[in-house]
Design a protein around this motif. Structure first.
Motif, PDB file in Angstrom:
ATOM      1  N   GLN A   1      71.196  91.956  10.763  1.00  0.00           N
ATOM      2  CA  GLN A   1      71.587  93.192  11.440  1.00  0.00           C
ATOM      3  C   GLN A   1      72.536  92.906  12.598  1.00  0.00           C
ATOM      4  OE1 GLN A   1      70.156  96.312  10.241  1.00  0.00           O
ATOM      5  NE2 GLN A   1      69.695  94.826   8.625  1.00  0.00           N
ATOM      6  N   GLY A   2      73.536  93.767  12.758  1.00  0.00           N
ATOM      7  CA  GLY A   2      74.415  93.688  13.920  1.00  0.00           C
ATOM      8  C   GLY A   2      75.792  93.123  13.654  1.00  0.00           C
ATOM      9  N   PHE A   3      76.089  92.724  12.419  1.00  0.00           N
ATOM     10  CA  PHE A   3      77.435  92.229  12.105  1.00  0.00           C
ATOM     11  C   PHE A   3      78.392  93.415  11.928  1.00  0.00           C
ATOM     12  CE2 PHE A   3      74.942  88.515  10.933  1.00  0.00           C
ATOM     13  CZ  PHE A   3      75.754  87.471  11.340  1.00  0.00           C
TER      14      PHE A   3
ATOM     15  N   VAL B   1      66.604  80.483  16.671  1.00  0.00           N
ATOM     16  CA  VAL B   1      67.301  81.583  16.013  1.00  0.00           C
ATOM     17  C   VAL B   1      67.778  82.602  17.048  1.00  0.00           C
ATOM     18  CG1 VAL B   1      67.024  83.512  14.400  1.00  0.00           C
ATOM     19  CG2 VAL B   1      66.084  81.264  13.833  1.00  0.00           C
ATOM     20  N   ARG B   2      66.967  82.857  18.068  1.00  0.00           N
ATOM     21  CA  ARG B   2      67.378  83.798  19.115  1.00  0.00           C
ATOM     22  C   ARG B   2      68.616  83.298  19.856  1.00  0.00           C
ATOM     23  NH1 ARG B   2      64.671  84.579  23.328  1.00  0.00           N
ATOM     24  NH2 ARG B   2      65.234  86.741  23.731  1.00  0.00           N
TER      25      ARG B   2
ATOM     26  N   LYS C   1      72.302  85.237  19.977  1.00  0.00           N
ATOM     27  CA  LYS C   1      73.058  85.532  21.192  1.00  0.00           C
ATOM     28  C   LYS C   1      74.481  84.980  21.094  1.00  0.00           C
ATOM     29  CE  LYS C   1      69.068  85.680  24.317  1.00  0.00           C
ATOM     30  NZ  LYS C   1      68.405  85.038  25.494  1.00  0.00           N
ATOM     31  N   LYS C   2      74.613  83.792  20.525  1.00  0.00           N
ATOM     32  CA  LYS C   2      75.939  83.196  20.366  1.00  0.00           C
ATOM     33  C   LYS C   2      76.813  84.047  19.448  1.00  0.00           C
ATOM     34  CE  LYS C   2      79.237  80.060  20.194  1.00  0.00           C
ATOM     35  NZ  LYS C   2      80.150  79.831  21.337  1.00  0.00           N
TER      36      LYS C   2
ATOM     37  N   VAL D   1      74.777  89.200  17.543  1.00  0.00           N
ATOM     38  CA  VAL D   1      74.194  90.058  16.516  1.00  0.00           C
ATOM     39  C   VAL D   1      72.751  90.364  16.895  1.00  0.00           C
ATOM     40  CG1 VAL D   1      75.713  89.157  14.727  1.00  0.00           C
ATOM     41  CG2 VAL D   1      73.477  88.097  15.077  1.00  0.00           C
ATOM     42  N   ASP D   2      72.176  91.350  16.214  1.00  0.00           N
ATOM     43  CA  ASP D   2      70.825  91.793  16.554  1.00  0.00           C
ATOM     44  C   ASP D   2      69.753  90.898  15.943  1.00  0.00           C
ATOM     45  OD1 ASP D   2      71.988  93.902  17.911  1.00  0.00           O
ATOM     46  OD2 ASP D   2      71.962  95.200  16.130  1.00  0.00           O
ATOM     47  N   LYS D   3      69.802  90.733  14.618  1.00  0.00           N
ATOM     48  CA  LYS D   3      68.764  89.980  13.926  1.00  0.00           C
ATOM     49  C   LYS D   3      69.343  89.260  12.723  1.00  0.00           C
ATOM     50  CE  LYS D   3      64.312  92.245  14.756  1.00  0.00           C
ATOM     51  NZ  LYS D   3      63.173  92.911  14.073  1.00  0.00           N
ATOM     52  N   LEU D   4      68.912  88.016  12.542  1.00  0.00           N
ATOM     53  CA  LEU D   4      69.234  87.289  11.311  1.00  0.00           C
ATOM     54  C   LEU D   4      68.085  87.387  10.315  1.00  0.00           C
ATOM     55  CD1 LEU D   4      70.928  84.112  12.838  1.00  0.00           C
ATOM     56  CD2 LEU D   4      72.047  86.009  11.648  1.00  0.00           C
TER      57      LEU D   4
END
Length: 415
Positions: free
Chosen positions: A45-47, A272-273, A277-278, A281-284
């Protein structure tokens, strides 16, 4: 697609079956048709979505992985895959030329990925872009992580980014080999590894003035149980059990790696967090142990222990999971030896000599008792043989004398 006659339809099927360069790929509006490659069936999520297309990568009537592709930069954003999930009948091979996806350029094209014999494409890379460019086709979903037809399916330019040869080789040694090791550990525990590998930080360099060269490559993984174990194509895989050299780790875990490719730097281990941040994005992953602020550093430490070949025993909650098997028993034995024998102020030689004297003191009475028993038996036997001869008294006295002398010698430590 317009209607076609029965003969034309049969001809099309025959052509697809006979042409080894035809790979069924599919550009989709969402990943529902191949969502089992994502943890909990939820894509990252977030891409950004602008100038991105979603591809369910299909080869010989099987989906092998999923890709989000950037048509503006002509490189993939990420590929999502599983370990183990090698499918198909035939052995894997590296095709030449590689495959590409016609539907990216023309939505009305047949949903079949073919060898990239085209000289150019408006929205994706073709093999011609890599010729004499000084760049390798760098897999996102690794060829080496597969067997059979799944390995062949990774050789599509929608799964590759330009990488210098040295950086490509180093990424394999520093990251892909680690991912494979952790995947095998996860598989041995009865779990499945969900992986997402991507490219980021586009540089100003463009291969053949068309294909963007990324400055960063990354991988994130989540080891957990699949949600739908009764309807999961990867669980129908025929991969055998892992070998005895693979340790057992009976816990879920997550982990991430990233490597600067331009300029090239060593691969870095992160949570992963931290990777999210790098990438901004929201979630992998939808949910995985080690992806929250509360447990990310603890899990990162545990996974580092796995990579460093430390045996993990997480079943024993009374001890740290990083302690090797038998740790408590080994410590107990060492403490016993230390306090029982290695008394302060004594050298090792003094301890050894003292131990030998202690052993001698304990076994000497037993040894003397055995000698006395044999001595008495010998006297009785001689008594019977000589049977009242005049020598009986003399022999008996001699035997008793000899026995006494042995006893005196064995007890010679005392005056």
């Amino acid at each position: 697609m317009g209607a076609m006659g029965g003969g034309s339809f049969l001809f099309f099927l025959l052509l697809a079956a006979l042409d080894p360069g035809t790979v069924r790929g599919k550009v989709v509006r969402n990943f529902d048709t191949c969502n089992w490659f994502f943890q909990a069936k939820v894509p990252p999520q977030g891409f950004p979505v602008r100038n991105r297309v979603r591809i369910c990568q299909r080869y010989k009537n099987r989906y092998h992985f999923a890709t989000l592709y950037n048509t503006e930069l002509r490189v993939p954003v990420y590929s999502a895959y599983r370990y183990p999930c090698s499918m198909g009948e035939g052995e894997g091979y590296r095709p030449s030329p590689w495959f590409y996806e016609p539907q990216i350029d023309d939505q009305n094209a047949a949903a079949s990925m073919k060898r990239s014999s085209a000289h150019s494409s408006d929205k994706q890379a073709v093999d011609e872009d890599y010729y004499d460019s000084g760049y390798d086709r760098g897999h996102l979903y690794p060829f080496a992580l597969n067997e059979r037809e799944s390995a062949t399916a990774t050789c599509t330019l929608t799964n590759a980014v330009p990488e210098k040869n040295a950086a490509n080789v180093n990424w394999y040694q520093e990251a892909e080999s680690i991912v494979q090791k952790l995947g095998r550990i996860c598989h041995k525990s009865g779990r499945s590894t969900y992986l997402v590998t991507g490219a980021a930080d586009p540089t100003r360099i463009k291969m053949k003035n068309r294909v963007s060269v990324p400055g960063l490559v990354w991988t994130a993984l989540c080891c957990t149980f699949p949600q739908d174990q009764n309807n999961d194509p990867c669980l129908n895989d025929s991969v055998g059990p892992e070998g005895q050299d693979v340790p057992m780790y009976n816990r879920d875990f997550s982990f991430a790696l990233m490597k600067s490719m331009v300029p090239e730097k060593d691969t870095v281990y992160v949570t992963v967090r931290q990777l999210q941040k790098k990438l901004r994005v929201d979630k992998l992953f939808d949910k995985c142990r080690g992806t929250s602020e509360n447990d990310e550093m603890e899990v990162l430490k545990e996974v580092r222990g796995l990579i460093q070949n430390k045996t993990i025993n997480p079943v024993n909650t009374a001890s740290s999971p990083l302690r090797p098997f038998g740790y408590e028993a080994a410590v107990g034995i060492f403490q016993f030896i230390s306090y029982k024998f290695l008394a302060p102020g004594k050298t090792m030689a003094q301890v050894v000599m003292g131990g030998m004297k202690e052993v001698t003191r304990v076994i000497t009475p037993v040894f003397l008792g055995i000698i006395m028993v044999f001595g008495v038996l010998a006297v009785n036997v001689l008594d019977i043989l000589l049977n009242n001869t005049g020598y009986v008294a003399e022999v008996r006295a001699s035997v008793l004398c000899v026995a006494r002398s042995w006893r005196c010698k064995l007890q010679g430590l005392a005056p």
